[in-house]
Write an enzyme that holds these catalytic residues in place. Structure first.
Site, PDB file in Angstrom:
ATOM      1  N   PHE A   1     -20.699 -33.012 -76.584  1.00  0.00           N
ATOM      2  CA  PHE A   1     -19.969 -31.878 -77.165  1.00  0.00           C
ATOM      3  C   PHE A   1     -20.298 -30.558 -76.479  1.00  0.00           C
ATOM      4  O   PHE A   1     -20.053 -29.495 -77.020  1.00  0.00           O
ATOM      5  CB  PHE A   1     -20.266 -31.780 -78.671  1.00  0.00           C
TER       6      PHE A   1
ATOM      7  N   LYS B   1     -15.085 -37.672 -80.973  1.00  0.00           N
ATOM      8  CA  LYS B   1     -14.939 -36.810 -79.790  1.00  0.00           C
ATOM      9  C   LYS B   1     -13.507 -36.282 -79.660  1.00  0.00           C
ATOM     10  O   LYS B   1     -13.271 -35.082 -79.524  1.00  0.00           O
ATOM     11  CB  LYS B   1     -15.342 -37.610 -78.542  1.00  0.00           C
TER      12      LYS B   1
ATOM     13  N   GLY C   1      -4.780 -15.837 -77.109  1.00  0.00           N
ATOM     14  CA  GLY C   1      -4.765 -15.569 -75.676  1.00  0.00           C
ATOM     15  C   GLY C   1      -3.618 -16.269 -74.987  1.00  0.00           C
ATOM     16  O   GLY C   1      -2.592 -16.567 -75.616  1.00  0.00           O
TER      17      GLY C   1
ATOM     18  N   GLY D   1      -7.483 -23.866 -71.316  1.00  0.00           N
ATOM     19  CA  GLY D   1      -7.498 -24.629 -70.065  1.00  0.00           C
ATOM     20  C   GLY D   1      -8.767 -25.453 -70.021  1.00  0.00           C
ATOM     21  O   GLY D   1      -9.313 -25.799 -71.068  1.00  0.00           O
TER      22      GLY D   1
ATOM     23  N   CYS E   1     -11.157 -30.361 -70.428  1.00  0.00           N
ATOM     24  CA  CYS E   1     -11.264 -31.189 -71.643  1.00  0.00           C
ATOM     25  C   CYS E   1     -10.067 -31.100 -72.582  1.00  0.00           C
ATOM     26  O   CYS E   1      -9.398 -32.105 -72.821  1.00  0.00           O
ATOM     27  CB  CYS E   1     -12.534 -30.814 -72.371  1.00  0.00           C
TER      28      CYS E   1
ATOM     29  N   LYS F   1      -6.659 -32.426 -71.245  1.00  0.00           N
ATOM     30  CA  LYS F   1      -6.736 -33.868 -70.994  1.00  0.00           C
ATOM     31  C   LYS F   1      -6.875 -34.650 -72.311  1.00  0.00           C
ATOM     32  O   LYS F   1      -6.198 -35.659 -72.517  1.00  0.00           O
ATOM     33  CB  LYS F   1      -7.952 -34.107 -70.087  1.00  0.00           C
TER      34      LYS F   1
ATOM     35  N   ARG G   1      -9.900 -25.784 -63.433  1.00  0.00           N
ATOM     36  CA  ARG G   1      -9.020 -26.847 -63.907  1.00  0.00           C
ATOM     37  C   ARG G   1      -8.161 -26.389 -65.091  1.00  0.00           C
ATOM     38  O   ARG G   1      -8.667 -25.857 -66.071  1.00  0.00           O
ATOM     39  CB  ARG G   1      -9.840 -28.089 -64.273  1.00  0.00           C
TER      40      ARG G   1
HETATM   41  C1  UGA Z   1     -14.638 -27.918 -74.780  1.00  0.00           C
HETATM   42  C2  UGA Z   1     -15.292 -27.981 -76.169  1.00  0.00           C
HETATM   43  O1  UGA Z   1     -15.478 -26.655 -76.685  1.00  0.00           O
HETATM   44  C3  UGA Z   1     -16.633 -28.702 -76.120  1.00  0.00           C
HETATM   45  O2  UGA Z   1     -17.151 -28.846 -77.440  1.00  0.00           O
HETATM   46  C4  UGA Z   1     -16.435 -30.092 -75.506  1.00  0.00           C
HETATM   47  O3  UGA Z   1     -17.649 -30.814 -75.418  1.00  0.00           O
HETATM   48  C5  UGA Z   1     -15.838 -29.934 -74.110  1.00  0.00           C
HETATM   49  O4  UGA Z   1     -14.565 -29.252 -74.237  1.00  0.00           O
HETATM   50  C6  UGA Z   1     -15.683 -31.299 -73.501  1.00  0.00           C
HETATM   51  O5  UGA Z   1     -14.936 -32.125 -74.047  1.00  0.00           O
HETATM   52  O6  UGA Z   1     -16.401 -31.628 -72.547  1.00  0.00           O
HETATM   53  P1  UGA Z   1     -14.874 -26.304 -72.655  1.00  0.00           P
HETATM   54  O7  UGA Z   1     -13.626 -26.948 -72.153  1.00  0.00           O
HETATM   55  O8  UGA Z   1     -16.025 -26.173 -71.730  1.00  0.00           O
HETATM   56  O9  UGA Z   1     -15.442 -27.116 -73.942  1.00  0.00           O
HETATM   57  O10 UGA Z   1     -14.526 -24.850 -73.113  1.00  0.00           O
HETATM   58  P2  UGA Z   1     -14.175 -24.031 -74.448  1.00  0.00           P
HETATM   59  O11 UGA Z   1     -15.160 -22.948 -74.598  1.00  0.00           O
HETATM   60  O12 UGA Z   1     -13.989 -24.914 -75.603  1.00  0.00           O
HETATM   61  O13 UGA Z   1     -12.788 -23.348 -74.024  1.00  0.00           O
HETATM   62  C7  UGA Z   1     -11.635 -24.112 -73.714  1.00  0.00           C
HETATM   63  C8  UGA Z   1     -10.444 -23.214 -73.558  1.00  0.00           C
HETATM   64  O14 UGA Z   1     -10.030 -22.688 -74.808  1.00  0.00           O
HETATM   65  C9  UGA Z   1     -10.664 -21.996 -72.653  1.00  0.00           C
HETATM   66  O15 UGA Z   1      -9.551 -21.840 -71.788  1.00  0.00           O
HETATM   67  C10 UGA Z   1     -10.758 -20.827 -73.608  1.00  0.00           C
HETATM   68  O16 UGA Z   1     -10.322 -19.622 -73.050  1.00  0.00           O
HETATM   69  C11 UGA Z   1      -9.808 -21.287 -74.697  1.00  0.00           C
HETATM   70  N1  UGA Z   1     -10.092 -20.650 -76.017  1.00  0.00           N
HETATM   71  C12 UGA Z   1     -11.235 -20.911 -76.665  1.00  0.00           C
HETATM   72  C13 UGA Z   1      -9.152 -19.784 -76.557  1.00  0.00           C
HETATM   73  O17 UGA Z   1      -8.078 -19.531 -75.965  1.00  0.00           O
HETATM   74  N2  UGA Z   1      -9.414 -19.202 -77.770  1.00  0.00           N
HETATM   75  C14 UGA Z   1     -10.549 -19.459 -78.463  1.00  0.00           C
HETATM   76  O18 UGA Z   1     -10.722 -18.909 -79.572  1.00  0.00           O
HETATM   77  C15 UGA Z   1     -11.489 -20.318 -77.884  1.00  0.00           C
END
Ligand code: UGA
Length: 432
Positions: A150, A202, A251, A255, A258, A261, A325
């Site tokens: 996670f 997950k 926003g 992207g 994770c 996909k 990505r």
């Molecule tokens: C995400 C999950 O948060 C992790 O818990 C999970 O383990 C991971 O995928 C995975 O499956 O490996 P991650 O992709 O690194 O982690 O990044 P996030 O911080 O979750 O952000 C994902 C996207 O959502 C970003 O583009 C971010 O800008 C966007 N986002 C996030 C928003 O547009 N608004 C928000 O309030 C939060």
């Protein structure tokens, strides 16, 4: 414990380093010899805060090799942390996972537990176990345990050492207990369940977060139409403990490697079982629209981008990573270029990777001011701290026409009130 880890991406490497930090003897395996060479010198091949330091601190317990035989032969536990990228039809590509499975079956000489950390469709752990048992070369006892990851990029070390939860999906009690022992020193709630539930936790978690983002983005779009303010709306919603204030930042779409996909994979899996998961489908569609929002907004001010100088601040899908990505910038920048704009970008980590795709078409700047200089339009794709730090004067001083479109709501509206900067953001009124 003697642990081997297959794959040194975000999941594999961070898990390996954190396990070594907690005194397990860890061997990380990767087919990429260049990466192995770097890691042996203490250099992580990924950009992740705190990782270099933790690698150095744990180096006595940490080895890197591209020789899987050496690593798997007498490991007590083998983690599989290789990628499961998206296939054209949206399903998960499991070829890397099954390649590792083949190597393990060929190599292990002692009883061991195989832990699937990669995000895999529900039922995959059963197939992994069958493939292993069918192909074992030596007469050993193996068990497969699902242990989804996670961690988020940019905070991966922290998320692993201080995990929100550790999910262990096992069919045999003994195997579950071994993995519990592996995590003994990790201070986090541990949930023991069966394999299919662990696999589902997950996807259900990631897709719920993606849905939450798409929901707030759609509310933001409606806020613009009806004259409400998304920042206040999200704040007002977040006070409700049932909703929570996290992941309500509107926003230009999510992207990364994770959410895009995993939403598509779960939707694909539902369809495979003749059950369409409509909420996830809606989240995917809403996100695809949202990624184009910054360009749609820019068209309000410029019919065409031909001949314009456009400053782009941020390229990565979020701050704290060099990962591009599924970043919204990858959708919008080609539109600007095709239309004949001169594009100048600034990103403290992502430029190098972007340059591999657009080596000459774009001007890469080391300083934000350089990117803003002479620009007719500024588009903000990533909320880097350096960007959030800017003031109205920075845009006014350097740009030819201070038109700023902020895809990540980096500033309060007050920042631009009566400054002469046109500031358009997501789900809020435009300041002129
Ligand atoms: C995400 C999950 O948060 C992790 O818990 C999970 O383990 C991971 O995928 C995975 O499956 O490996 P991650 O992709 O690194 O982690 O990044 P996030 O911080 O979750 O952000 C994902 C996207 O959502 C970003 O583009 C971010 O800008 C966007 N986002 C996030 C928003 O547009 N608004 C928000 O309030 C939060």
């Amino acid at each position: 414990m003697k642990i081997a880890i297959a794959g040194t991406g975000y999941v594999g490497l961070v898990t390996g380093v954190c396990m070594a930090y907690h005194h397990h003897h860890v061997t990380c395996v990767d087919v990429d010899t260049e990466k192995i060479g770097l890691m042996r010198q203490g250099i992580p091949p990924i950009f992740e805060p705190g990782l270099t330091e933790l690698m150095a601190e744990s180096s006595d317990n940490l080895e890197f090799t591209s020789d899987y035989k050496e690593a798997y032969r007498d490991a007590e536990v083998i983690f599989i942390g290789v990628g499961t990228p998206e296939k054209k039809d949206g399903s998960a590509n499991l070829s890397h996972v099954f390649e590792v499975v083949r190597q393990i079956a060929e190599t292990v000489e002692h009883d061991c537990v195989i832990v699937v950390k990669s995000t895999v469709p529900i039922g995959t752990n059963d197939k992994v176990e069958k493939a292993l048992r069918d192909n074992l070369v030596h007469p050993v006892k193996i068990n497969v345990v699902s242990n989804p990851e996670f961690l988020a990029q940019g905070s991966a070390v922290h998320d692993t050492l201080h995990a929100s939860r550790i999910v262990i999906g096992a069919e045999e009690k003994e195997a579950g207990e071994i993995i519990q022992r592996v995590y003994e020193k990790f201070d986090a709630p541990k949930l023991l369940t069966n394999r299919r539930s662990a696999e589902m936790i997950k996807y259900a978690s990631n897709d719920f977060l993606a849905l939450k983002i798409s929901y707030i983005n759609e509310i933001a779009n409606l806020c613009e139409i009806v004259g409400a303010d998304i920042e206040d709306v999200a704040k007002g919603m977040g006070y409700d403990g049932r909703i929570g204030s996290k992941f309500l930042n509107a926003g230009i779409g999510y992207g990364g490697s994770c959410f895009p996909k995993d939403t598509k994979a779960l939707h694909w899996l539902g369809n495979y079982y003749d059950y369409e998961i409509k909420t996830v489908k809606a989240a995917i569609e809403a996100n695809e629209n949202q990624k184009l929002k910054i360009i749609k907004k820019a068209h309000k001010y410029y019919e065409s981008f031909s001949g314009l100088t456009v400053a782009v601040l941020g390229l990565t899908f979020k701050p704290g990573t060099d990962d591009l990505r599924e970043a919204p910038s990858l959708v919008s920048i080609p539109i600007l270029l095709d239309d004949g704009a001169k594009v100048k970008v600034w990103d403290p980590a992502g430029s190098r990777n972007f340059q591999k795709i657009y080596p000459v078409e774009i001007v890469y700047c080391d300083m934000i001011e350089e990117a803003l200089k002479g620009a007719d339009l500024c588009l903000i794709f990533t909320e880097w701290e350096e960007v959030k730090f800017l003031q109205a004067d920075d845009f006014k001083m350097h740009m030819k026409k201070p038109v700023v479109i902020d895809g990540r709501n980096c500033y309060s509206l007050d920042t631009f009130e009566n400054t002469g900067v046109l500031y358009d953001s997501i789900g809020r009124r435009t300041v002129k």
